[in-house]
Design a protein around this motif. Structure first.
Motif, PDB file in Angstrom:
ATOM      1  N   ALA A 280       0.817  -1.210   0.000  1.00 30.34           N
ATOM      2  CA  ALA A 280       0.000   0.000   0.000  1.00 30.34           C
ATOM      3  C   ALA A 280       0.857   1.269   0.000  1.00 30.34           C
ATOM      4  CB  ALA A 280      -0.930  -0.003   1.222  1.00 30.34           C
ATOM      5  N   GLU A 281       2.003   1.222   0.658  1.00 28.14           N
ATOM      6  CA  GLU A 281       2.844   2.411   0.759  1.00 28.14           C
ATOM      7  C   GLU A 281       4.200   2.173   0.085  1.00 28.14           C
ATOM      8  OE1 GLU A 281       3.107   3.334   4.871  1.00 28.14           O
ATOM      9  OE2 GLU A 281       0.972   3.796   5.083  1.00 28.14           O
ATOM     10  N   ALA A 282       4.164   1.536  -1.060  1.00 30.14           N
ATOM     11  CA  ALA A 282       5.418   1.259  -1.768  1.00 30.14           C
ATOM     12  C   ALA A 282       6.040   2.558  -2.272  1.00 30.14           C
ATOM     13  CB  ALA A 282       5.157   0.318  -2.941  1.00 30.14           C
ATOM     14  N   ALA A 283       7.251   2.804  -1.869  1.00 27.99           N
ATOM     15  CA  ALA A 283       7.945   4.020  -2.291  1.00 27.99           C
ATOM     16  C   ALA A 283       8.719   3.742  -3.576  1.00 27.99           C
ATOM     17  CB  ALA A 283       8.902   4.483  -1.203  1.00 27.99           C
ATOM     18  N   PRO A 284       8.724   4.679  -4.493  1.00 26.34           N
ATOM     19  CA  PRO A 284       9.500   4.475  -5.723  1.00 26.34           C
ATOM     20  C   PRO A 284      10.990   4.446  -5.407  1.00 26.34           C
ATOM     21  CG  PRO A 284       8.757   6.749  -5.577  1.00 26.34           C
ATOM     22  CD  PRO A 284       8.102   6.006  -4.447  1.00 26.34           C
ATOM     23  N   PRO A 285      11.776   3.761  -6.211  1.00 26.29           N
ATOM     24  CA  PRO A 285      13.233   3.726  -5.968  1.00 26.29           C
ATOM     25  C   PRO A 285      13.819   5.125  -6.070  1.00 26.29           C
ATOM     26  CG  PRO A 285      12.697   2.836  -8.143  1.00 26.29           C
ATOM     27  CD  PRO A 285      11.392   3.011  -7.423  1.00 26.29           C
ATOM     28  N   MET A 286      14.787   5.405  -5.227  1.00 29.51           N
ATOM     29  CA  MET A 286      15.419   6.717  -5.224  1.00 29.51           C
ATOM     30  C   MET A 286      16.159   6.975  -6.533  1.00 29.51           C
ATOM     31  SD  MET A 286      14.677   8.248  -2.411  1.00 29.51           S
ATOM     32  CE  MET A 286      15.922   9.535  -2.381  1.00 29.51           C
ATOM     33  N   ARG A 287      16.822   5.929  -7.058  1.00 29.09           N
ATOM     34  CA  ARG A 287      17.626   6.119  -8.255  1.00 29.09           C
ATOM     35  C   ARG A 287      17.863   4.775  -8.919  1.00 29.09           C
ATOM     36  NH1 ARG A 287      22.490  10.028  -7.521  1.00 29.09           N
ATOM     37  NH2 ARG A 287      20.811  11.495  -7.980  1.00 29.09           N
ATOM     38  N   PHE A 288      17.782   4.765 -10.253  1.00 30.36           N
ATOM     39  CA  PHE A 288      18.134   3.575 -11.013  1.00 30.36           C
ATOM     40  C   PHE A 288      19.623   3.648 -11.364  1.00 30.36           C
ATOM     41  CE2 PHE A 288      13.567   3.995 -12.093  1.00 30.36           C
ATOM     42  CZ  PHE A 288      13.135   2.771 -11.588  1.00 30.36           C
ATOM     43  N   GLY A 289      20.361   2.606 -11.009  1.00 27.77           N
ATOM     44  CA  GLY A 289      21.785   2.616 -11.297  1.00 27.77           C
ATOM     45  C   GLY A 289      22.540   3.534 -10.354  1.00 27.77           C
ATOM     46  N   ALA A 290      23.692   3.999 -10.779  1.00 28.52           N
ATOM     47  CA  ALA A 290      24.556   4.815  -9.913  1.00 28.52           C
ATOM     48  C   ALA A 290      25.099   6.003 -10.679  1.00 28.52           C
ATOM     49  CB  ALA A 290      25.709   3.967  -9.377  1.00 28.52           C
ATOM     50  N   LYS A 291      25.074   7.147 -10.031  1.00 30.46           N
ATOM     51  CA  LYS A 291      25.661   8.353 -10.594  1.00 30.46           C
ATOM     52  C   LYS A 291      26.932   8.747  -9.850  1.00 30.46           C
ATOM     53  CE  LYS A 291      24.717  13.221 -11.636  1.00 30.46           C
ATOM     54  NZ  LYS A 291      23.762  14.343 -11.500  1.00 30.46           N
ATOM     55  N   ASP A 292      26.932   8.515  -8.534  1.00 24.99           N
ATOM     56  CA  ASP A 292      28.075   8.893  -7.716  1.00 24.99           C
ATOM     57  C   ASP A 292      28.438   7.721  -6.812  1.00 24.99           C
ATOM     58  OD1 ASP A 292      30.111  10.512  -6.840  1.00 24.99           O
ATOM     59  OD2 ASP A 292      28.814  12.176  -6.259  1.00 24.99           O
ATOM     60  N   VAL A 293      29.525   7.851  -6.076  1.00 21.41           N
ATOM     61  CA  VAL A 293      29.982   6.736  -5.246  1.00 21.41           C
ATOM     62  C   VAL A 293      28.980   6.396  -4.150  1.00 21.41           C
ATOM     63  CG1 VAL A 293      32.431   7.108  -5.688  1.00 21.41           C
ATOM     64  CG2 VAL A 293      31.333   8.312  -3.795  1.00 21.41           C
ATOM     65  N   THR A 294      28.171   7.362  -3.740  1.00 19.68           N
ATOM     66  CA  THR A 294      27.169   7.088  -2.710  1.00 19.68           C
ATOM     67  C   THR A 294      26.050   6.190  -3.232  1.00 19.68           C
ATOM     68  OG1 THR A 294      26.143   9.200  -3.293  1.00 19.68           O
ATOM     69  CG2 THR A 294      27.618   9.181  -1.393  1.00 19.68           C
ATOM     70  N   ASP A 295      25.933   6.046  -4.541  1.00 18.89           N
ATOM     71  CA  ASP A 295      24.941   5.136  -5.120  1.00 18.89           C
ATOM     72  C   ASP A 295      25.493   3.725  -5.287  1.00 18.89           C
ATOM     73  OD1 ASP A 295      23.132   7.296  -5.475  1.00 18.89           O
ATOM     74  OD2 ASP A 295      24.188   7.861  -7.304  1.00 18.89           O
ATOM     75  N   LEU A 296      26.816   3.595  -5.257  1.00 19.39           N
ATOM     76  CA  LEU A 296      27.438   2.284  -5.329  1.00 19.39           C
ATOM     77  C   LEU A 296      27.353   1.606  -3.974  1.00 19.39           C
ATOM     78  CD1 LEU A 296      30.653   3.296  -7.309  1.00 19.39           C
ATOM     79  CD2 LEU A 296      28.642   2.143  -8.240  1.00 19.39           C
ATOM     80  N   SER A 297      27.644   0.315  -3.918  1.00 16.65           N
ATOM     81  CA  SER A 297      27.627  -0.388  -2.637  1.00 16.65           C
ATOM     82  C   SER A 297      28.978  -0.237  -1.944  1.00 16.65           C
ATOM     83  CB  SER A 297      27.318  -1.874  -2.842  1.00 16.65           C
ATOM     84  OG  SER A 297      28.458  -2.558  -3.348  1.00 16.65           O
ATOM     85  N   TRP A 298      29.002  -0.526  -0.662  1.00 14.85           N
ATOM     86  CA  TRP A 298      30.264  -0.458   0.082  1.00 14.85           C
ATOM     87  C   TRP A 298      31.278  -1.439  -0.499  1.00 14.85           C
ATOM     88  CZ3 TRP A 298      32.099  -4.894   2.176  1.00 14.85           C
ATOM     89  CH2 TRP A 298      31.195  -5.918   2.455  1.00 14.85           C
ATOM     90  N   LYS A 299      30.799  -2.546  -1.074  1.00 13.77           N
ATOM     91  CA  LYS A 299      31.724  -3.515  -1.667  1.00 13.77           C
ATOM     92  C   LYS A 299      32.407  -2.924  -2.896  1.00 13.77           C
ATOM     93  CE  LYS A 299      33.852  -7.379  -2.532  1.00 13.77           C
ATOM     94  NZ  LYS A 299      34.536  -7.045  -3.776  1.00 13.77           N
ATOM     95  N   ASN A 300      31.680  -2.142  -3.693  1.00 12.72           N
ATOM     96  CA  ASN A 300      32.304  -1.466  -4.833  1.00 12.72           C
ATOM     97  C   ASN A 300      33.422  -0.532  -4.379  1.00 12.72           C
ATOM     98  OD1 ASN A 300      28.999  -1.160  -6.187  1.00 12.72           O
ATOM     99  ND2 ASN A 300      30.559  -2.610  -6.873  1.00 12.72           N
TER     100      ASN A 300
END
Length: 438
Positions: A280-300
């Motif tokens: 009922a309260e599904a939020a849309p994804p903040m971002r598709f893919g990655a633009k900056d390092v903060t969008d990558l995972s800690w493993k990256n």
């Protein structure tokens, strides 16, 4: 005088440890700038990777000669530095060869083994210096190493040669003073050591005072060099000496050809097909893919900081070999540089504010990303289990899904898949028409 030296040594040691800890803490914070990613499956296989890839350097032995040389330099340098524990205790308590009295004859055996390893490290580092600078190997001449990265490798090799030379000279002067019955040195006689004994003729003409000055100078320079190396390590590509182990443990275990889907996209498709499953309260994804390092995972980001800059990934990359702009090594170096830039602002301002830059476009260009064939050659070749392809795919996903930035050929393919369920511009109803052709 002895007390003053002990105090000076302890202060120097504490300062070195404090500065090292501070920098490592900052690197850990920078790695944690990445988004969360759970990597805790198959622990037995992960520990096996640590033993084979990080400790045993399995991938290095694809080139047996280089593998053996690198293993001896790595293992020798690590093992020899076990002797640093004795130096630290001697410096703090004002003793001399503290372990000699405890270990007896086994102590002489250990130092002999250390000296053989020191000689191997010295010779092999000299070989690596010649190989890196005189043999004109393509991956060492690449433009992405221009400036500091190229000098960094040479500095480390020269430092290791100097440290091993100091270690052997220290032992040669020490054992020579023992044979002369010099006070403080003859308390725990060890006899000559297997390598340093051949240096004694070069210094045998020195007086006892000059020999003691030489031994003390080598002792101090050796430990100061090691503490300086410790604090240089976090700024150098040789940080992989430490990070290779966690990076091998957290490496991907799925087959290299298997690409990870985006859960947010999968859910959108699922909810479109079965709306009753949508929360009922599904939020849309903040971002598709990655633009900056903060969008990558800690493993990256751990991958980026673990990069050895050896260039084996770029040397195996078909895009790079055919003259394309893409260099997987540069992808990792750029990712690390961007994380460091954000970390620098955090150090200064205690918080991150947008600086108008991003990993995509400002550090890594669209041309580089589009050149990738996703063949996994870079992943296969990396000796410490780094995955440049995962970063490339996430940046490309952002380009396509957020910026609608794709070549016309890709857009045609996307349109055909969406409308015809295949890359080709044919109706699904006509797909089997070729079977009716006579």
């Amino acid at each position: 005088m002895q007390i003053a030296q002990q105090i000076l040594f302890v202060l120097l040691f504490i300062l070195a440890v404090v500065f090292f800890t501070k920098k490592i803490t900052q690197i850990r914070r920078n790695i944690n700038l990445g988004r969360d990613e759970a990597i805790n499956d198959h622990p037995a296989q992960r520990w096996r990777n640590v033993l084979l890839l990080a400790l045993g350097q399995k991938k290095m032995f694809r080139n047996p000669l280089v593998g053996v040389l690198h293993f001896f330099v790595y293992a020798g340098f690590i093992i020899i530095n076990i002797e640093v524990l004795e130096i630290i205790l001697d410096g703090a308590f004002g003793t001399h060869r503290l372990f000699a009295g405890v270990l007896g004859g086994f102590y002489t055996f250990l130092i002999n083994a250390f000296e053989l390893l020191a000689l191997a490290v010295l010779v092999f580092c000299a070989i690596f210096l010649v190989r890196r600078n005189a043999l004109k190997i393509r991956r060492f001449l690449s433009g992405d190493l221009n400036g500091w990265p190229r000098s960094d490798a040479n500095y480390i090799l020269i430092t290791e040669i100097v440290l091993m030379t100091l270690f052997l000279t220290m032992n040669a002067s020490d054992t020579l003073l023992q044979s002369r019955g010099a006070e403080h040195y003859a308390v725990h006689p060890t006899g000559n050591f297997i390598v340093s004994q051949y240096l004694q003729p070069l210094i045998s003409g020195l007086s006892d005072g000059s020999l003691e000055l030489l031994e003390r100078a080598c002792w101090w320079l050796h430990i100061i060099g090691i503490l300086a190396f410790l604090n240089y390590l976090p700024y150098s590509k040789h940080l992989h000496i430490l990070l290779a182990f966690p990076n091998a443990y957290y490496s991907r275990l799925i087959p290299m050809g298997e690409m990870e889907n985006m859960p947010s996209v999968q859910n959108e498709v699922l909810y479109a097909m079965q709306p009753e499953l949508a929360p009922a309260e599904a939020a849309p994804p903040m971002r598709f893919g990655a633009k900056d390092v903060t969008d990558l995972s800690w493993k990256n980001l751990l991958d980026a900081y673990s990069c050895t800059e050896c260039g084996r990934c770029s040397a195996a990359c078909p895009a790079n070999l055919t003259g394309k702009l893409l260099s997987p090594r540069k992808i990792m170096m750029d990712t690390r540089d961007r994380a460091e830039a954000i970390g620098k602002q955090l150090n200064e301002n205690k918080e991150w504010k947008e600086d108008g830059k991003s990993l995509l476009h400002d550090y890594i260009s669209v041309e580089e990303l589009r050149a990738c064939t996703t063949c996994n050659a870079c992943v296969q070749e990396c000796p410490v289990s780094i995955n440049p392809l995962d970063i490339i795919l996430q940046l490309r996903r952002y380009l396509v899904m957020e910026e609608s930035n794709a070549p016309q050929e890709w857009n045609t393919l996307f349109s055909n898949v969406e409308n015809n369920f295949a890359p080709w511009k044919f109706s699904p109803d006509d797909r089997d028409a070729w079977t009716q052709t006579v």
